[in-house]
Design an enzyme around this catalytic site. Sequence first.
Site, mmCIF file in Angstrom:
data_model
loop_
_atom_site.group_PDB
_atom_site.id
_atom_site.type_symbol
_atom_site.label_atom_id
_atom_site.label_comp_id
_atom_site.label_asym_id
_atom_site.label_seq_id
_atom_site.Cartn_x
_atom_site.Cartn_y
_atom_site.Cartn_z
ATOM 1 N N ARG A 1 38.366 50.705 33.634
ATOM 2 C CA ARG A 1 37.424 51.103 34.674
ATOM 3 C C ARG A 1 36.178 51.753 34.076
ATOM 4 O O ARG A 1 35.058 51.554 34.566
ATOM 5 C CB ARG A 1 38.117 52.039 35.659
ATOM 6 C CG ARG A 1 39.125 51.307 36.526
ATOM 7 C CD ARG A 1 40.194 52.204 37.138
ATOM 8 N NE ARG A 1 41.278 51.367 37.606
ATOM 9 C CZ ARG A 1 41.331 50.802 38.815
ATOM 10 N NH1 ARG A 1 40.361 51.025 39.687
ATOM 11 N NH2 ARG A 1 42.329 50.021 39.153
ATOM 12 N N LYS B 1 40.249 53.175 44.155
ATOM 13 C CA LYS B 1 40.714 53.956 43.011
ATOM 14 C C LYS B 1 39.596 54.149 41.989
ATOM 15 O O LYS B 1 39.012 53.186 41.506
ATOM 16 C CB LYS B 1 41.913 53.235 42.374
ATOM 17 C CG LYS B 1 42.462 53.893 41.116
ATOM 18 C CD LYS B 1 43.691 53.136 40.651
ATOM 19 C CE LYS B 1 44.013 53.410 39.201
ATOM 20 N NZ LYS B 1 45.173 52.638 38.730
#
Length: 588
Positions: free
Chosen positions: A82, A140
């Site tokens: 990420r 998320k």
Amino acid sequence: MKKSILTILSCVFAVSILAQDAIKKDSSNQRPNIVLILADDTALMDFGAYGGEASTPNIDRLANQGMMFTNYHASPMCAPSRAMLITGSDSHLTGVPNLPVFLPPEYSSKPGYEGHLNNKVKTIATRLKTKGYRTYMTGKWHLGHSETTLPSKRGFDRTFILDASGADNWEHKPYLATQNAKPPWYQDGKLVDLPDDFYSSKTYVDKMISFMEDEAKKEDPFFAFIAFQAIHIPVQAPKEFVEKYKGVYDEGWEKMKQRRFQKAKELEIIPSDAQLEGILPRFEKWENISPEEKKIASNDMAVNAAMLEAMDFHIGRYLKYLEENGMMENTVFIVTSDNGPEASDPSLLTGADQWMWYNENHRDQNRLGEKGYFGFIGPQFASAAAGPNSFFKFYAGEGGLRVPLIFSGKNIPQGKSKAFSFITDIAPTILDVAEIDYDEKSSINPMTGHSLFPIIQKDTNQVYAADEPIGMEAAGQATIFKGDFKLVRNGKPYGDGIWRMYNLKNDPGETKDLASSNSKLFEELKIDYKNYATKYGVLEMPEGYETVEEITNKVKRALFPWLIGFVVLVVGLFILFLRMRQKNNIKL
């Protein structure tokens, strides 16, 4: 006469205003909207368009109308992936080179190992926002929730995010014993609770649509980032999605892996003469487990597929919203995953049964996927989900790294690409799509990825030069890609920490180690890895380090106060009982 002149002037003024609005709208429409959709723990072949069993018609539609990548790689772990996705920089430059839960405590003070997104890199949201884009995120985050690390502080105008490695999909409660409290949810930088009708995939789309509806500057282009929890553990899905998959996986993991292997050949994801890596030897064979174990394993895979379909269903709702509001034609879509399939079996962790009971979770086969159900596919089915590739999440084998990538929408031609690409390539590609200069002087650490835009526009079939090494490391799992070759080290418990070398063009399943037969190139790649580690500040994990042991120790530390409290409570109740008996003159 005066009245006529005023009327004419009013008309001219009105026409001028309308013309300015039209010019403004035309100008904004020249820059496409960008939607980034990130699935969690989704294998290369999980989507229908890539050969998976789950029904994903909306993702398939984007894939079939756009460019599908079959040789795209991420990190084997979510947080580093990420960080690289959102910045375009190597994870060691972002402060998130490892999952915090896997990081040895003594490493958290080391430069580059802070465990949260540092201020030396800029997010793609910040870059787009400064050029007039509206920016939204739901889902998320897992890159920090301090005053400087929340997405609301890193370029996003509106946010609804989870800052944890995962969480329950139905309720506001943790999914691991290492989470001592409820996982933190934030909306626009402030802690919030969850809506009563919460289901992760549904709510993320609900919130994204509401942010866009509330927007005052609807004429400006937008960047929307939806980071789903599907299909991270616990795998959970509404009953109506689960029923259709019951029985689909009854034939077991070996046959599923073989089926995906053959499908990969049909779709030309791998060469027709590729060899199958197979289920790791240490795993149980399907034929050797009990009927009850088979039922449970098959049912968990059913929930897993249902969770994918539920995510796709809600993606469909978002696509419909864009269509109904005239935004679809001017939008570029990117769909990908953060790493390969999840192989963890949480039931094996110390104190797992007690924690499950305390957290009100269950494995009731009559309530599959519903509230409280704690589903997971385990290592055997994770290996099968990886299909033609070796290993899975947390490992540097292709099964942990190679994931789907789709570009679709405005000015994206239809096709497939076998070009090697890496997760740091997404951010510079987005900037190229938006026709924005990189402006590397504005951040301390530069983007390290290459733009995929020339591949998408079919101007070239190669992202990286044949002699250009691309490195990756996370928790000791390490690799160097160079041309057709890959140097790789997979750590324990499923690996052995030994460097091996493969030709991925001929052997994507990593079945034939070439370290001995091509020792010159093997040594060259080891030097490339050493140079990569030096350049980006990669630290070797301590002697004897294992990710499973590290998380087990953290679980023990997390459970210790709870166990002490339980013992104190029992002792206290016993003492109270004795005093009451003594008070009432009752003899023992």
